[in-house]
Motif scaffolding. Sequence first.
Motif, PDB file in Angstrom:
ATOM      1  N   VAL A 104       0.780  -1.160   0.160  1.00  0.00           N
ATOM      2  CA  VAL A 104       0.018  -0.111   0.016  1.00  0.00           C
ATOM      3  C   VAL A 104       0.824   1.374  -0.056  1.00  0.00           C
ATOM      4  N   ASP A 105       0.701   2.086  -0.997  1.00  0.00           N
ATOM      5  CA  ASP A 105       1.441   3.221  -1.086  1.00  0.00           C
ATOM      6  C   ASP A 105       3.077   3.101  -0.923  1.00  0.00           C
ATOM      7  N   GLY A 106       3.569   1.705  -1.682  1.00  0.00           N
ATOM      8  CA  GLY A 106       4.779   1.487  -1.727  1.00  0.00           C
ATOM      9  C   GLY A 106       5.267   0.614  -0.425  1.00  0.00           C
ATOM     10  N   LEU A 137     -12.591  -4.134   0.468  1.00  0.00           N
ATOM     11  CA  LEU A 137     -12.268  -3.026   1.255  1.00  0.00           C
ATOM     12  C   LEU A 137     -12.081  -3.387   2.867  1.00  0.00           C
ATOM     13  N   ALA A 138     -13.340  -4.057   3.049  1.00  0.00           N
ATOM     14  CA  ALA A 138     -13.289  -4.430   4.506  1.00  0.00           C
ATOM     15  C   ALA A 138     -12.619  -5.363   5.062  1.00  0.00           C
ATOM     16  N   LEU A 139     -12.303  -6.474   4.273  1.00  0.00           N
ATOM     17  CA  LEU A 139     -11.355  -7.417   4.424  1.00  0.00           C
ATOM     18  C   LEU A 139      -9.619  -7.072   4.418  1.00  0.00           C
ATOM     19  N   ILE A 140      -9.622  -6.171   3.586  1.00  0.00           N
ATOM     20  CA  ILE A 140      -8.344  -5.369   3.581  1.00  0.00           C
ATOM     21  C   ILE A 140      -7.878  -5.003   4.814  1.00  0.00           C
ATOM     22  N   VAL A 141      -8.795  -4.056   5.225  1.00  0.00           N
ATOM     23  CA  VAL A 141      -8.789  -3.079   6.565  1.00  0.00           C
ATOM     24  C   VAL A 141      -8.596  -4.064   7.705  1.00  0.00           C
ATOM     25  N   ALA A 142      -9.455  -5.137   7.603  1.00  0.00           N
ATOM     26  CA  ALA A 142      -9.563  -5.983   8.807  1.00  0.00           C
ATOM     27  C   ALA A 142      -8.182  -6.837   8.948  1.00  0.00           C
ATOM     28  N   GLY A 184      -1.359  -5.632  12.704  1.00  0.00           N
ATOM     29  CA  GLY A 184      -0.934  -4.331  13.610  1.00  0.00           C
ATOM     30  C   GLY A 184      -0.780  -3.053  12.769  1.00  0.00           C
ATOM     31  N   TRP A 185      -1.559  -2.891  11.911  1.00  0.00           N
ATOM     32  CA  TRP A 185      -1.654  -1.440  11.223  1.00  0.00           C
ATOM     33  C   TRP A 185      -2.860  -0.741  11.961  1.00  0.00           C
ATOM     34  N   ASP A 235      -8.677   5.670   5.479  1.00  0.00           N
ATOM     35  CA  ASP A 235      -7.029   5.796   4.891  1.00  0.00           C
ATOM     36  C   ASP A 235      -6.863   5.412   3.674  1.00  0.00           C
ATOM     37  N   LEU A 236      -7.423   4.238   3.367  1.00  0.00           N
ATOM     38  CA  LEU A 236      -7.135   3.586   1.922  1.00  0.00           C
ATOM     39  C   LEU A 236      -8.039   3.952   0.882  1.00  0.00           C
ATOM     40  N   LEU A 237      -8.832   4.859   0.983  1.00  0.00           N
ATOM     41  CA  LEU A 237      -9.765   5.572   0.068  1.00  0.00           C
ATOM     42  C   LEU A 237      -8.656   6.163  -1.215  1.00  0.00           C
ATOM     43  N   SER A 238      -7.604   6.836  -0.697  1.00  0.00           N
ATOM     44  CA  SER A 238      -6.736   7.492  -1.768  1.00  0.00           C
ATOM     45  C   SER A 238      -5.544   6.702  -2.024  1.00  0.00           C
ATOM     46  N   ALA A 239      -5.457   5.728  -1.306  1.00  0.00           N
ATOM     47  CA  ALA A 239      -4.089   4.880  -1.208  1.00  0.00           C
ATOM     48  C   ALA A 239      -3.830   4.325  -2.656  1.00  0.00           C
ATOM     49  N   GLU A 240      -2.611   3.758  -3.049  1.00  0.00           N
ATOM     50  CA  GLU A 240      -2.427   3.163  -4.098  1.00  0.00           C
ATOM     51  C   GLU A 240      -2.031   1.461  -3.463  1.00  0.00           C
ATOM     52  N   ILE A 241      -2.683   0.689  -4.204  1.00  0.00           N
ATOM     53  CA  ILE A 241      -2.532  -0.788  -3.808  1.00  0.00           C
ATOM     54  C   ILE A 241      -1.713  -1.206  -5.111  1.00  0.00           C
ATOM     55  N   ALA A 242      -0.676  -1.862  -4.635  1.00  0.00           N
ATOM     56  CA  ALA A 242       0.277  -2.380  -6.122  1.00  0.00           C
ATOM     57  C   ALA A 242      -0.558  -3.289  -6.576  1.00  0.00           C
ATOM     58  N   GLY A 243      -0.708  -3.329  -7.920  1.00  0.00           N
ATOM     59  CA  GLY A 243      -1.560  -4.439  -8.978  1.00  0.00           C
ATOM     60  C   GLY A 243      -2.869  -3.665  -8.973  1.00  0.00           C
ATOM     61  N   GLY A 244      -3.422  -2.865  -8.430  1.00  0.00           N
ATOM     62  CA  GLY A 244      -4.749  -2.281  -8.557  1.00  0.00           C
ATOM     63  C   GLY A 244      -5.958  -3.102  -7.929  1.00  0.00           C
TER      64      GLY A 244
END
Length: 106
Positions: free
Chosen positions: A13-15, A57-62, A68-69, A75-84
């Motif tokens: 996420v964001d590099g 999105l819910a799964l990624i956040v969980a 530990g995040w 916070d993920l709404l404007s984030a870049e996830i590698a691979g899209g």
Amino acid sequence: MANAWRGEVEIVVDGERHLMRLTLGALAELEAGLETGALVDLVRRFETGRCSTRDVLALIVAGLRGGGWSGTARDLLSAEIAGGPMAAAKAAAELLARAFMLPGES
């Protein structure tokens, strides 16, 4: 590197590389935040290919929170996830599958 035996899945996420994991607390938080149904319904949506971007999105956040995040979905709404979006959906599905697999299952 992600440890599949612990149910970990890697995502960038964001590099920045993160390990996601669905702990019991992360699963409880995920289920509490679901719009409809229970965790079993979420699993069915992924198995049948009817998952929504909200599900992903819910799964990624969980998973990130279980790893530990301390962020939120916002916070993920404007984030870049590698691979899209497709890589995000694949990581979410893998995370869900690993959370309910016994060692040695594939």
